[in-house]
Enzyme design. Structure first.
Site, PDB file in Angstrom:
ATOM      1  N   HIS A 237       0.821  -1.216   0.000  1.00  0.00           N
ATOM      2  CA  HIS A 237       0.000   0.000   0.000  1.00  0.00           C
ATOM      3  C   HIS A 237       0.860   1.273   0.000  1.00  0.00           C
ATOM      4  O   HIS A 237       0.795   2.077  -0.917  1.00  0.00           O
ATOM      5  CB  HIS A 237      -0.882   0.044   1.257  1.00  0.00           C
ATOM      6  CG  HIS A 237      -1.799  -1.117   1.436  1.00  0.00           C
ATOM      7  ND1 HIS A 237      -2.881  -1.387   0.612  1.00  0.00           N
ATOM      8  CD2 HIS A 237      -1.807  -2.088   2.382  1.00  0.00           C
ATOM      9  CE1 HIS A 237      -3.513  -2.459   1.050  1.00  0.00           C
ATOM     10  NE2 HIS A 237      -2.897  -2.919   2.110  1.00  0.00           N
TER      11      HIS A 237
HETATM   12  O1  RIB Z   1      -5.179   0.157   4.485  1.00  0.00           O
HETATM   13  C1  RIB Z   1      -3.780   0.139   4.343  1.00  0.00           C
HETATM   14  C2  RIB Z   1      -3.137   1.205   5.161  1.00  0.00           C
HETATM   15  O2  RIB Z   1      -3.390   0.976   6.545  1.00  0.00           O
HETATM   16  C3  RIB Z   1      -1.605   1.229   5.038  1.00  0.00           C
HETATM   17  O3  RIB Z   1      -1.134   2.535   5.215  1.00  0.00           O
HETATM   18  C4  RIB Z   1      -1.158   0.371   6.180  1.00  0.00           C
HETATM   19  O4  RIB Z   1       0.165   0.710   6.642  1.00  0.00           O
HETATM   20  C5  RIB Z   1      -2.168   0.719   7.223  1.00  0.00           C
HETATM   21  O5  RIB Z   1      -1.731   1.923   7.858  1.00  0.00           O
END
Ligand code: RIB
Ligand code: CA
Length: 299
Positions: A237
């Protein structure tokens, strides 16, 4: 040929395994002038996210970059933690050095100082966790916040299912009120939602290919701790935020009119059809993104 330009950035983060890989990429790539890491509670509590930010800087000998402690809780709700994914240490058991120093002051105030000390719109903020610090900056230092360049945010989901509620994504579900403040700010905001990040995953061969030096070895260890099955990692992500900042041509971005679910229901933080125009990355060149990630982590 002149050296590629560097962008001056503040990284707001809740490390967290994917945050850690994103930060190692930003530090090692030579393409970002990282002014500081501002921590926020999210994947794990503020003490651990702050310490993990310091550990990443220590690993790469970046003693000149400060860690600034941010919000320990969302604006108006109880936080959610993801220790199940990131482990109780937030790094999946990957051992990194002790931070160089104790963290500095308070993130929203420090961000405002940096923005006032910099040319207007010369500093981008790369937001990898809940948006609490950014919302506090907007609320309490509005004149400084107007000086932000790009605000690139990992968060939300448009078409796919959520990873907290049926349609809510973790960073936004943690602090929906902060999302509302940021979306209504009029800043140059680009969202990088699950629709895109879920497509960017590492397989075993990719992880092995990273092992060329300190940053790549650590990233390989962190991604290995982030595997969902023996075949490929969970979605990368947060690295997608850095990749979009560096190579927006790898992404298809469209403007959508949205609002955020501020209810107390299971989808709090979900993006809804609304009236606020926001740029949202909807497609990504996955091979190009992974190549750039590997390039930036190489020795
Ligand atoms: O949904 C994914 C996000 O939530 C990413 O930033 C992960 O590190 C968590 O913070
Ligand atoms: Ca994160």
């Amino acid at each position: 040929m002149s050296a590629p330009s560097t962008r001056r950035v503040i990284i707001d983060t809740d490390p967290g395994l994917d945050d850690a890989v994103a930060i190692l990429f930003a530090l090692n790539s030579g393409r970002f002038d990282v002014l500081g890491l501002t921590s926020v509670a999210g994947n794990i509590g503020i003490d651990i996210t702050t310490k993990n930010a310091g550990r990443l800087l220590a690993l790469l000998d970046r003693e000149n970059i400060p860690v600034i402690t941010g919000a320990a809780a969302p604006l108006a709700r109880k936080g959610i933690e993801e220790a199940g994914i990131h482990g109780n240490d937030g790094l999946g058991g990957v051992v990194l050095p002790e931070p160089f120093a104790r963290p500095h002051g308070y993130a929203p105030y420090w961000m405002a100082e940096q923005l006032h000390a910099s040319h207007a719109h010369s500093v981008d903020i790369l937001a990898l966790g809940p948006l609490t610090n950014i919302a506090l900056l907007l609320r309490d230092h509005a004149d400084a916040a107007r000086r932000i360049g790009r605000l690139i945010v990992m968060g939300g989901v448009v078409h796919g299912r959520g990873n907290v509620g049926p349609h809510s994504e973790f960073n936004f579900a943690c602090d929906p009120e902060a999302v509302d403040v940021v979306l209504r700010s009029g800043l140059d905001v680009t969202l990088v939602p699950l629709d895109v990040t879920r497509k960017v995953r590492a397989n075993v061969a990719f992880v092995q290919s990273l092992r060329t030096g300190t940053a790549g070895n650590a990233a390989a260890d962190l991604i290995s701790a982030y595997f969902q099955d023996g075949l490929e990692s969970r979605p990368l992500h947060d690295p997608c935020v850095m990749l979009l900042a560096l190579a927006p041509e790898l992404f298809r971005v469209e403007t959508r009119n949205v609002s955020v679910d501020l209810s107390d229901g299971p989808d709090a933080g979900a993006l809804l059809a609304g009236t606020i125009p926001v740029k949202i990355a909807m497609e990504v060149d996955v091979a190009g993104a992974l190549n750039l990630l590997a390039e930036g982590l190489a020795a």
